[in-house]
Write a protein that holds these residues in place. Structure first.
Motif, short mmCIF file in Angstrom:
data_model
loop_
_atom_site.label_atom_id
_atom_site.label_comp_id
_atom_site.label_asym_id
_atom_site.label_seq_id
_atom_site.Cartn_x
_atom_site.Cartn_y
_atom_site.Cartn_z
N HIS A 18 117.06 0.20 12.93
CA HIS A 18 116.74 -0.09 14.25
C HIS A 18 116.42 -1.48 14.68
N GLN A 130 105.79 9.87 15.73
CA GLN A 130 105.93 9.78 17.28
C GLN A 130 106.11 8.35 17.54
N ASP A 133 109.19 6.87 16.86
CA ASP A 133 110.35 7.66 17.80
C ASP A 133 110.23 6.84 19.05
N HIS A 134 109.05 7.15 19.73
CA HIS A 134 108.86 6.47 21.05
C HIS A 134 109.30 4.96 21.25
N TYR A 137 113.16 4.32 20.95
CA TYR A 137 113.76 4.97 22.17
C TYR A 137 113.97 3.67 23.23
#
Length: 153
Positions: A18, A130, A133-134, A137
């Protein structure tokens, strides 16, 4: 356990596959923070502010049984398409970094697997995943907007 915490820190900082938040948000011309190209529903500013609000909410939920989350979805998105001024932009970036570092402290001081005595069985590990991931995104959305605006490398 130390290996897992090290991997979570890398993941939360945007390591591996990422782009990091810092990389995605550095060098953006201030005047372009409020642009939403090609009819997209959000500007870079709105995405960054959304990341700040959501990450703060997950941090506070993880450390405060009395925390009240913002109203969904309205409370998680700014109504303004751009920051009021450059200091507001810089404060938001700083707050995201500070809150992430505070969450990292929880990773190192709390039992990753122990469910919180409130909520629905959440624990620090779940909240870490979480947040990662959030953020990933929405960081990808920031990069996409930057490409559409012609301000990505």
């Amino acid at each position: 356990m130390e290996d897992l915490i090290a991997e979570l820190r890398t993941l939360l900082n945007g390591g591996g596959a990422h782009v990091s938040f810092k990389e995605a948000t550095s060098g953006i011309p201030f005047k372009m923070l409020g642009e939403a190209p090609h009819g997209l529903p959000y500007s870079i500013w709105q995405l960054v502010e959304h990341i700040r609000i959501a990450q703060w909410d997950m941090l506070e939920f993880s450390r405060d049984a009395g925390h009240t989350s913002p109203e969904w979805p309205k409370g998680y998105w700014p109504s303004e398409s751009a920051p009021s001024d450059e200091p507001a932009w810089l404060r938001t970036l700083e707050k995201i970094g500070d809150d992430l570092e505070a969450f990292m402290t929880l990773l190192e001081t709390e039992d990753l697997y122990k469910p919180f005595p409130y909520g629905n069985g959440q624990n620090i590990l779940r909240e870490a995943l979480q947040i990662a991931d959030h953020n990933a995104y929405h960081i990808a959305e920031i990069v996409m907007i930057r490409r559409l605006l012609g301000i990505w490398k």
